[in-house]
Write a protein that holds these residues in place. Sequence first.
Motif, PDB file in Angstrom:
ATOM      1  N   GLY A 158       0.789  -1.227   0.000  1.00 59.68           N
ATOM      2  CA  GLY A 158       0.000   0.000   0.000  1.00 59.68           C
ATOM      3  C   GLY A 158       0.818   1.273   0.000  1.00 59.68           C
ATOM      4  O   GLY A 158       0.280   2.365  -0.238  1.00 59.68           O
ATOM      5  N   ASP A 159       2.126   1.174   0.263  1.00 60.55           N
ATOM      6  CA  ASP A 159       2.975   2.361   0.223  1.00 60.55           C
ATOM      7  C   ASP A 159       3.098   2.871  -1.214  1.00 60.55           C
ATOM      8  O   ASP A 159       3.156   2.080  -2.169  1.00 60.55           O
ATOM      9  CB  ASP A 159       4.387   2.036   0.731  1.00 60.55           C
ATOM     10  CG  ASP A 159       4.446   1.878   2.236  1.00 60.55           C
ATOM     11  OD1 ASP A 159       3.540   2.374   2.929  1.00 60.55           O
ATOM     12  OD2 ASP A 159       5.417   1.258   2.721  1.00 60.55           O
ATOM     13  N   ASP A 160       3.165   4.192  -1.364  1.00 63.13           N
ATOM     14  CA  ASP A 160       3.481   4.789  -2.652  1.00 63.13           C
ATOM     15  C   ASP A 160       4.985   5.002  -2.735  1.00 63.13           C
ATOM     16  O   ASP A 160       5.602   5.559  -1.817  1.00 63.13           O
ATOM     17  CB  ASP A 160       2.774   6.133  -2.827  1.00 63.13           C
ATOM     18  CG  ASP A 160       1.288   5.977  -3.129  1.00 63.13           C
ATOM     19  OD1 ASP A 160       0.843   4.825  -3.366  1.00 63.13           O
ATOM     20  OD2 ASP A 160       0.571   6.993  -3.119  1.00 63.13           O
ATOM     21  N   GLY A 166       4.543  -5.031  -2.749  1.00 62.74           N
ATOM     22  CA  GLY A 166       3.203  -4.499  -2.535  1.00 62.74           C
ATOM     23  C   GLY A 166       3.073  -3.004  -2.711  1.00 62.74           C
ATOM     24  O   GLY A 166       2.046  -2.414  -2.369  1.00 62.74           O
ATOM     25  N   ALA A 167       4.111  -2.362  -3.258  1.00 62.48           N
ATOM     26  CA  ALA A 167       4.086  -0.911  -3.427  1.00 62.48           C
ATOM     27  C   ALA A 167       3.273  -0.506  -4.644  1.00 62.48           C
ATOM     28  O   ALA A 167       3.168  -1.249  -5.625  1.00 62.48           O
ATOM     29  CB  ALA A 167       5.500  -0.370  -3.561  1.00 62.48           C
ATOM     30  N   ASN A 168       2.731   0.685  -4.572  1.00 69.53           N
ATOM     31  CA  ASN A 168       2.158   1.350  -5.731  1.00 69.53           C
ATOM     32  C   ASN A 168       3.245   2.263  -6.283  1.00 69.53           C
ATOM     33  O   ASN A 168       3.613   3.254  -5.644  1.00 69.53           O
ATOM     34  CB  ASN A 168       0.924   2.165  -5.325  1.00 69.53           C
ATOM     35  CG  ASN A 168       0.384   3.004  -6.469  1.00 69.53           C
ATOM     36  OD1 ASN A 168       0.390   2.567  -7.621  1.00 69.53           O
ATOM     37  ND2 ASN A 168      -0.067   4.212  -6.158  1.00 69.53           N
ATOM     38  N   VAL A 169       3.793   1.915  -7.445  1.00 68.89           N
ATOM     39  CA  VAL A 169       4.918   2.659  -8.007  1.00 68.89           C
ATOM     40  C   VAL A 169       4.396   3.794  -8.880  1.00 68.89           C
ATOM     41  O   VAL A 169       3.652   3.563  -9.830  1.00 68.89           O
ATOM     42  CB  VAL A 169       5.861   1.745  -8.819  1.00 68.89           C
ATOM     43  CG1 VAL A 169       7.027   2.550  -9.387  1.00 68.89           C
ATOM     44  CG2 VAL A 169       6.373   0.607  -7.949  1.00 68.89           C
ATOM     45  N   LYS A 198       6.227   7.144   0.679  1.00 70.93           N
ATOM     46  CA  LYS A 198       7.249   6.849   1.679  1.00 70.93           C
ATOM     47  C   LYS A 198       8.658   7.021   1.134  1.00 70.93           C
ATOM     48  O   LYS A 198       9.560   7.463   1.857  1.00 70.93           O
ATOM     49  CB  LYS A 198       7.085   5.404   2.179  1.00 70.93           C
ATOM     50  CG  LYS A 198       8.175   4.958   3.167  1.00 70.93           C
ATOM     51  CD  LYS A 198       8.038   3.486   3.536  1.00 70.93           C
ATOM     52  CE  LYS A 198       6.955   3.263   4.569  1.00 70.93           C
ATOM     53  NZ  LYS A 198       6.924   1.847   5.039  1.00 70.93           N
ATOM     54  N   LEU A 199       8.862   6.704  -0.123  1.00 67.37           N
ATOM     55  CA  LEU A 199      10.220   6.537  -0.640  1.00 67.37           C
ATOM     56  C   LEU A 199      10.337   7.094  -2.053  1.00 67.37           C
ATOM     57  O   LEU A 199       9.436   6.934  -2.877  1.00 67.37           O
ATOM     58  CB  LEU A 199      10.574   5.048  -0.650  1.00 67.37           C
ATOM     59  CG  LEU A 199      11.941   4.622  -1.178  1.00 67.37           C
ATOM     60  CD1 LEU A 199      13.041   5.032  -0.212  1.00 67.37           C
ATOM     61  CD2 LEU A 199      11.971   3.098  -1.400  1.00 67.37           C
ATOM     62  N   LEU A 200      11.476   7.725  -2.327  1.00 68.63           N
ATOM     63  CA  LEU A 200      11.853   8.145  -3.675  1.00 68.63           C
ATOM     64  C   LEU A 200      13.051   7.315  -4.113  1.00 68.63           C
ATOM     65  O   LEU A 200      14.049   7.230  -3.396  1.00 68.63           O
ATOM     66  CB  LEU A 200      12.223   9.634  -3.696  1.00 68.63           C
ATOM     67  CG  LEU A 200      12.943  10.145  -4.953  1.00 68.63           C
ATOM     68  CD1 LEU A 200      12.019  10.083  -6.174  1.00 68.63           C
ATOM     69  CD2 LEU A 200      13.488  11.552  -4.739  1.00 68.63           C
TER      70      LEU A 200
END
Length: 389
Positions: A116-118, A137-140, A167-169
């Motif tokens: 669910g993390d972007d 499970g990330a949304n890229v 959350k992350l770049l």
Amino acid sequence: MINYERFLNSSVTGLEPSGIRRFFSIAEEMDNVISLGVGEPDFLTPWHIRSAAIDYLDKGSTRYTANAGLLELRKEISRFYERKYEIQYNPENEVLVTVGGSEGIDMALRALIEPGDDVLLTEPSFVCYRPIAQTCGANVISIETKAQNGFRLTAEELEKAITPKTKLLILPFPNNPTGAVMRKSDLESIARVIIKHDLLVLSDEIYSELTYGEERHCSIASVNGMKERCVVINGFSKTYSMTGWRLGYALGPAPIIEQMTKLHQFAIMSAPTNSQYAAIDALKHGDADIEKMKRDYDMRRRFTVNAFNEMGLSCFDPQGAFYVFPSIKSTGLTSSEFCEKLIYSKRVAVVPGNAFGSCGEGFIRVSYCYSVDNIKKAANRISEFIKEL
């Protein structure tokens, strides 16, 4: 008959195979093909590095190392980043030696991402980031970099892409496939956005030593307030022409490296022992090798860019890595059509730009880490192909 679909992980079966390997496989099955498709240096690993590995083998140094890697190697990696980029890392708990930079990317994403993390990804970019993040499970979310901006990420583009779930770049510079670099001023502007939104960064710096011109690579971890927000990935494959040795490393905050090391323990145990000893010698004595290879790449870079511009394919002037990313939009062909017609009619293998993200459509990636003779022959064949079109 067993229905294997019932057993296989759907997040894996749904992944597309690498667009790079497809054309490499075609080239392997054909005669007289000049392949400019794979990013593997044509230099041998320098002899003093190979010799060091032989000496350690002769001494019987073939046992497991500590999970995080030989402490001596971690100390040398720390010294390397301090003298090159003025960043201090504690070799005890802020350095992890991995099986290539690829494992470092995998461990970092698995340690940080929850379903669910972007995750923001600048594209075009190397093919591994999106599938690994998706299997976590990330949304890229893709951020398209543009030729008119030098394929650099701008603060405005980053700000627009951020969501409440971001959350992350993922920041892969110097960039594969474009050869783009992010200068210190570019990094400072996006750092303000990153800090404002409380984000983390995965900075893939595998091509850090292959930059051209007066201004050297700047790590985003060196920007004020960013070291504690960055996991830096680097390695020995490109810098020292050690692709087959499969050795990389991750640098980052101790709490993150601790979790990455835990995953590394269960999945890998430790990186190859002999490669680690070779890497110690590379870091201690390899600066001259880097400069020699870089001078050669720079000459090939200038020749290749000029060749594509002369044949009418607009080519961005790359300042890092060993790729050019010319536009083939003027031909009226898609990237895949161009590459397929080229390999079958002229026996030259390059990679379609859309293998690196949909925004790479209309471009091709050409590697110049091959001999000048091969690059010249390939350029002549491509020029003939363009004229025939």
